[in-house]
Design an enzyme around this catalytic site. Structure first.
Site, PDB file in Angstrom:
ATOM      1  N   ARG A  16      -0.374   2.386   3.304  1.00  0.00           N
ATOM      2  CA  ARG A  16      -1.131   0.772   2.620  1.00  0.00           C
ATOM      3  C   ARG A  16      -0.553   0.913   1.202  1.00  0.00           C
ATOM      4  NH1 ARG A  16      -7.112   2.531   5.780  1.00  0.00           N
ATOM      5  NH2 ARG A  16      -5.257   5.124   5.618  1.00  0.00           N
ATOM      6  N   GLY A 140     -15.282   7.752   6.687  1.00  0.00           N
ATOM      7  CA  GLY A 140     -15.340   7.969   8.745  1.00  0.00           C
ATOM      8  C   GLY A 140     -17.472   7.661   8.117  1.00  0.00           C
ATOM      9  N   TYR A 366      19.915   1.217 -37.620  1.00  0.00           N
ATOM     10  CA  TYR A 366      20.228   1.650 -36.947  1.00  0.00           C
ATOM     11  C   TYR A 366      20.938   2.553 -36.947  1.00  0.00           C
ATOM     12  CZ  TYR A 366      21.604   3.647 -32.944  1.00  0.00           C
ATOM     13  OH  TYR A 366      22.092   4.533 -31.342  1.00  0.00           O
ATOM     14  N   ASN A 377      17.683   7.425 -49.197  1.00  0.00           N
ATOM     15  CA  ASN A 377      17.494   5.547 -49.530  1.00  0.00           C
ATOM     16  C   ASN A 377      18.706   5.114 -48.564  1.00  0.00           C
ATOM     17  OD1 ASN A 377      17.019   3.587 -49.551  1.00  0.00           O
ATOM     18  ND2 ASN A 377      15.520   3.565 -50.811  1.00  0.00           N
ATOM     19  N   ALA A 423      26.572  -1.684 -51.703  1.00  0.00           N
ATOM     20  CA  ALA A 423      25.993  -2.328 -50.475  1.00  0.00           C
ATOM     21  C   ALA A 423      27.642  -2.563 -49.491  1.00  0.00           C
ATOM     22  CB  ALA A 423      25.086  -3.588 -51.348  1.00  0.00           C
TER      23      ALA A 423
HETATM   24  C1  UD1 Z   1     -10.208  10.182   6.529  1.00  0.00           C
HETATM   25  C2  UD1 Z   1     -11.063  10.387   7.266  1.00  0.00           C
HETATM   26  C3  UD1 Z   1     -12.185  10.205   6.808  1.00  0.00           C
HETATM   27  C4  UD1 Z   1     -12.467   9.956   5.331  1.00  0.00           C
HETATM   28  C5  UD1 Z   1     -11.673   9.700   4.365  1.00  0.00           C
HETATM   29  C6  UD1 Z   1     -11.931   9.945   3.394  1.00  0.00           C
HETATM   30  C7  UD1 Z   1      -9.260  11.210   9.519  1.00  0.00           C
HETATM   31  C8  UD1 Z   1      -9.738  10.827  10.855  1.00  0.00           C
HETATM   32  N1  UD1 Z   1     -10.314  10.217   8.511  1.00  0.00           N
HETATM   33  O1  UD1 Z   1      -9.278   8.994   6.851  1.00  0.00           O
HETATM   34  O2  UD1 Z   1     -13.268  10.182   7.900  1.00  0.00           O
HETATM   35  O3  UD1 Z   1     -13.680   8.788   5.690  1.00  0.00           O
HETATM   36  O4  UD1 Z   1     -10.560  10.269   4.964  1.00  0.00           O
HETATM   37  O5  UD1 Z   1     -10.887   9.564   1.743  1.00  0.00           O
HETATM   38  O6  UD1 Z   1      -9.308  11.943   8.907  1.00  0.00           O
HETATM   39  N2  UD1 Z   1      -2.650  13.045   6.131  1.00  0.00           N
HETATM   40  C9  UD1 Z   1      -1.608  14.046   6.451  1.00  0.00           C
HETATM   41  N3  UD1 Z   1      -0.635  14.219   7.918  1.00  0.00           N
HETATM   42  C10 UD1 Z   1      -1.052  13.343   8.792  1.00  0.00           C
HETATM   43  C11 UD1 Z   1      -2.159  12.266   8.477  1.00  0.00           C
HETATM   44  C12 UD1 Z   1      -2.981  12.216   7.488  1.00  0.00           C
HETATM   45  O7  UD1 Z   1      -1.558  14.782   6.079  1.00  0.00           O
HETATM   46  O8  UD1 Z   1      -0.998  12.441  10.270  1.00  0.00           O
HETATM   47  C13 UD1 Z   1      -2.850  13.268   5.308  1.00  0.00           C
HETATM   48  C14 UD1 Z   1      -3.035  11.898   4.354  1.00  0.00           C
HETATM   49  O9  UD1 Z   1      -1.755  12.266   3.244  1.00  0.00           O
HETATM   50  C15 UD1 Z   1      -4.201  11.723   3.130  1.00  0.00           C
HETATM   51  C16 UD1 Z   1      -5.401  12.420   4.013  1.00  0.00           C
HETATM   52  O10 UD1 Z   1      -4.440  12.883   5.433  1.00  0.00           O
HETATM   53  O11 UD1 Z   1      -3.664  12.656   2.530  1.00  0.00           O
HETATM   54  C17 UD1 Z   1      -6.460  11.777   5.073  1.00  0.00           C
HETATM   55  O12 UD1 Z   1      -5.726  10.134   5.600  1.00  0.00           O
HETATM   56  P1  UD1 Z   1      -5.567   9.087   5.749  1.00  0.00           P
HETATM   57  O13 UD1 Z   1      -5.180   8.665   6.443  1.00  0.00           O
HETATM   58  O14 UD1 Z   1      -6.000   8.171   3.922  1.00  0.00           O
HETATM   59  O15 UD1 Z   1      -7.281   9.142   5.752  1.00  0.00           O
HETATM   60  P2  UD1 Z   1      -7.972   8.041   6.095  1.00  0.00           P
HETATM   61  O16 UD1 Z   1      -7.651   7.108   6.528  1.00  0.00           O
HETATM   62  O17 UD1 Z   1      -8.658   7.236   4.348  1.00  0.00           O
HETATM   63 CA    CA Z   2      -7.626   8.581   2.443  1.00  0.00          CA
END
Ligand code: UD1
Ligand code: CA
Length: 458
Positions: A16, A140, A366, A377, A423
């Site tokens: 996103r 969530g 420059y 100067n 100059a």
């Molecule tokens: C997640 C939570 C949500 C919470 C929110 C808070 C889950 C399923 N959902 O949603 O409940 O309200 O964060 O900000 O956990 N990441 C990985 N590997 C993956 C997927 C994600 O490392 O396979 C990491 C992402 O880089 C990120 C974090 O986990 O830093 C959260 O992932 P993201 O996809 O942003 O989850 P949200 O939809 O925000």
């Molecule tokens: Ca997130």
């Protein structure tokens, strides 16, 4: 907190964000967003931090630093799967672990400490950090039973309309019993709207198996905010910036208009310095006391002494001594060491040069790859010709030298201490100390020429 382990999930692409740069590295006031989360963990006393990386792993590792351990999640199958990858890197089989998402940069050390304390003192299998928002949006939802106990976390996309109306959100920051987390991560299934392994499903599984799950509701509704797109990024950046500005003001800096002043996270500014609007102070700036900065000034990794004035100018990777005045409209490029009580005026550009104390270069010059001695100067329109089309060459201007206006100094060339350059000279040979160098054609005066011309025309 020394025996607590921290896991930070940062493998996601950040679809996103619509960016080539991995989300973890998007800077907020000069620091990558996930580095804020690492710093909060470290500051809380957690010594072992495992960061899960995947998308752009090498770049993320490089950008976040080498004081943490990394686990690589090759395919981003969800937060539950990411957490499992981290646990493979951890030998311990008892105790507790803090899990945080890498996109919640406002998280603070004291919140992590109270999360851990609550978790341990309540004897919970999991403790979730939550907050009550007016609209929990894409977060969530915390689903509680009639008695108030936490039953589950349901992702916004999987909510029924009634669940969606719940205002208590999941921050994505938890404390878990390590063995129970291991056990239930093995049981989660990707049966949801996104087809992912959700870490949040562990909560429901724990409850279903009779374990205690608690929630710590944060009074501060900012610290739980996450970044999913650039609107979030701008919003959280403004919160971080406001905190930096408040720190500076409480330390004795006058900021005329905080809403148009942009300091990075690590800038230091001395007391009684006044910062005028539209000033950007980027990473690494150290500014002394009693300075006047701006309006319309950009400083990047610059060290300024005391009582320095910089007006409508840009300075990058350079140092400036006490009492020096720069601007308006000067461009000081990397590698300049500018002394005390120097005057650099309008439309002066300098690069990779040493400018001695009390030098005056008041307009339109420059100076590149040069050394300028004390009290020299530099007249208006002086140009050091440092580039011969192949290499850069140095110009050395001695102490007390006087460079007449509109001179070109063709490097490599040396003007001795106390020498004068007439100059409009084009200097191609060294001028010894105390000499006068004149390098221009002599003036011819034709007496009466103009009068004769007028008369010829009638
Ligand atoms: C997640 C939570 C949500 C919470 C929110 C808070 C889950 C399923 N959902 O949603 O409940 O309200 O964060 O900000 O956990 N990441 C990985 N590997 C993956 C997927 C994600 O490392 O396979 C990491 C992402 O880089 C990120 C974090 O986990 O830093 C959260 O992932 P993201 O996809 O942003 O989850 P949200 O939809 O925000
Ligand atoms: Ca997130």
């Amino acid at each position: 907190m020394a025996d607590m382990i921290g896991i930070i999930l940062a493998a996601g692409k950040g679809t996103r964000m619509k960016s080539k740069l991995p989300k973890a590295l998007h800077p907020i006031c000069g620091k990558p967003m996930t580095r804020y989360v690492i710093d909060a963990c470290k500051e809380s006393g957690i010594e072992t931090v495992v960061v899960v990386i995947g998308h752009g792993a090498d770049q993320v590792r490089e950008g976040l630093g080498d004081d943490v351990r990394y686990a690589v999640q090759e395919e981003q199958l969800g937060t539950g799967h990411a957490c499992k990858e981290a646990l493979l890197e951890i030998d311990a089989d008892e105790g507790n672990v803090i899990v945080a998402t890498g996109d919640t940069p406002l998280l603070a050390a004291d919140v992590l400490r109270s999360l851990a304390e609550n978790h341990v003192s309540s004897g919970s299998a999991a403790t979730v950090l939550t907050a009550i928002l007016d609209d929990a949006g894409h977060y969530g939802r915390i689903i509680r039973a009639d008695d108030g106990s936490v039953r589950a976390i349901i992702e916004a996309k999987d909510c029924t309309p009634e669940q969606r109306a719940v205002r208590e959100m999941n921050s994505g920051i938890y404390c878990f019993s390590l063995p129970l987390l291991r056990k239930y991560l093995d049981e989660i299934k990707p049966a949801n709207a996104q087809g992912e392994y959700y870490l949040t499903d562990v909560i429901g599984l724990m409850v279903a198996n009779g374990h205690k799950v608690s929630a710590l509701v944060s009074d501060d509704t900012d610290i739980v905010l996450g970044i999913n797109h650039r609107v979030d990024l701008a919003h959280l950046t403004s919160i971080v910036r406001q905190r930096i500005l408040e720190r500076l003001m409480l330390d004795g800096v006058t900021i005329i208009d905080p809403s148009s002043t942009y300091p990075d996270y690590d800038v230091q500014v001395g007391r009684d310095t006044v910062i005028y609007p539209m000033t950007v102070l980027e990473k690494g700036c150290r500014i002394g006391e009693g300075c006047i900065i701006g309006p319309s000034t950009r400083l990047v990794n610059v060290e300024l002494g005391n009582e320095v004035t910089v007006l409508s100018s840009t300075i990058v990777d350079s140092t400036v001594g006490d009492g020096t005045r720069i601007g308006p409209f000067a461009n000081i490029r990397p590698g300049c060491r500018i002394g005390r009580d120097v005057k650099i005026g309008d439309f002066v550009e300098a690069k990779n040069s040493e400018i001695g104390d009390s030098v005056s270069m008041a307009h339109l010059s420059y100076v590149g790859d040069s050394t300028v001695g004390e009290r020299a100067n530099i007249g208006a329109g002086t140009i050091t010709c440092n580039y011969d089309g192949r290499t850069k060459n140095r110009t050395v201007i001695g102490k007390n030298a006087f460079i007449g206006s509109n001179s070109t100094l063709v490097a490599p060339v040396e003007i001795g201490d106390g020498a004068y350059v007439a100059a409009a000279s084009a200097i191609t040979e060294n001028a010894p100390p105390d000499s006068l160098a004149i390098a221009r054609s002599r003036q011819t005066v034709k007496e009466g020429w103009a009068k004769r011309r007028r008369e010829e025309r009638g």
